[in-house]
Design an enzyme around this catalytic site. Sequence first.
Site, PDB file in Angstrom:
ATOM      1  N   CYS A 154      -2.879  11.414   3.645  1.00  0.00           N
ATOM      2  CA  CYS A 154      -3.256  10.501   2.561  1.00  0.00           C
ATOM      3  C   CYS A 154      -3.057  11.149   1.198  1.00  0.00           C
ATOM      4  CB  CYS A 154      -4.718  10.087   2.698  1.00  0.00           C
ATOM      5  SG  CYS A 154      -5.051   8.856   3.964  1.00  0.00           S
TER       6      CYS A 154
ATOM      7  N   HIS B  35      -4.543   1.893   7.303  1.00  0.00           N
ATOM      8  CA  HIS B  35      -3.135   2.135   7.003  1.00  0.00           C
ATOM      9  C   HIS B  35      -2.457   2.647   8.266  1.00  0.00           C
ATOM     10  CE1 HIS B  35      -4.471   2.874   2.619  1.00  0.00           C
ATOM     11  NE2 HIS B  35      -3.888   1.712   2.675  1.00  0.00           N
TER      12      HIS B  35
ATOM     13  N   GLU C 160       0.811  -1.219   0.000  1.00  0.00           N
ATOM     14  CA  GLU C 160       0.000   0.000   0.000  1.00  0.00           C
ATOM     15  C   GLU C 160       0.845   1.270   0.000  1.00  0.00           C
ATOM     16  OE1 GLU C 160      -3.748   0.061   0.568  1.00  0.00           O
ATOM     17  OE2 GLU C 160      -3.606  -1.969  -0.206  1.00  0.00           O
TER      18      GLU C 160
END
Length: 419
Positions: free
Chosen positions: A348, A231, A163
């Site tokens: 993000c 995350h 990721e």
Amino acid sequence: MSVTEINFDGLIGPSHNYAGLSLGNLASSRNAGAIAYPRAAALQGIEKMRGNIRLGLAQGMFLPQWRPDGTWLAQLGTDIGAAEPHIRAAAMSASSMWAANAATVSPASDTADGRTHLTVANLVTMPHRSHEWPQTLAQLRVAFSDPRAFAVHAPVPAPFGDEGAANHMRLCGHHGAAGVEIFVYGRSGGPFPARQHLEASKAVARLHGLDAARTLFVEQSEEAIAAGAFHNDVVAVANERVLFAHELAFADNAGFYADLRAVMPGVEIVEVPASAVSLADAIKSYLFNAQLVTLPDGGMALILPTEAQETPAVWQWLEQMVAGNGPIRRLVPVDVRQSMANGGGPACLRLRVVADPATIDPRFMMDEGKLDAIARIVSDYWPEQIAPDDLADTRLIARIEQSWLTLVDHLQLSGDLIP
């Protein structure tokens, strides 16, 4: 210019919508079916970038991806008109806006060959993100095309989920110095998937030629993943010598901190106790999904979502922190509500790259004049609003495609990025 940290933000694309595609992302699930406002979302992101420039930070930008992704649909034996609603929504996803998931980046000072290495993330855990990497890789190979300065790697193969920088942290004395790279992986997330595989993290470290003695692999806590920290950057962030994390971020805090101090004795760990800020409040407010940055005067600031101000326990703790004598001295709230409603805060939206800006394709580097021009295109072309049921509307699709083409043409990237 010399080596510096550059934040590359993902411009929020014209297909931005709330289809609730991300299992384990509580905000995404909570707002599924709501009306999204792509124009407002992109303008919020531009204002965030403009604010960073005014703070004296170097700022880059990645473009949104071509949507709908016809290549991916064709691989599934369908097209945007015939696809089932959940497949159509995945093909229209604007989630590449979260540039923290674009790649993992190791600066030249950490790598064996003295180049900055970037490995594009495969994002295989979520269908709507699994088809992003080819277009992401194309942008990275244009932006970081100088082979003397950069090595851009294709993704780690499936089934090892990667990721990107959302599960990677770096600590160092200053951005240009050799650092300690920390890869955070998951084993279990209770009802939700753990998205970062240990084998993917190890592969990236090998591809980048990192020093094993200065590379740590740390397990994220199952409790954090189950609470909605899909995350690591939802519960921890690092910058230079400072690690800022929630008490429940990692499976073994004591072991991790001991290992970290052994390899970097000067590290400053700012841990927020669960007794002061619950995991639920930390995730709801995206307290840790902040950009922890070093300002030109050497002080550190947290660029956080306005939701942090609106969560009493979070804001009270932050005000006490900056009033003390700790390393984080300034709070900078920003409005990214459209991104937040889909589960992505300020951190993000950006990928951190430590490099000399002169080695980067200038079309990806931003100043206020460039942002003004992009904002005009967004205001003129981006749809004002999208409901999930609109995703099959051929007129909307045509507008989304024209919006993208107009932007890419303006940035003179048509010859490089046309899918």
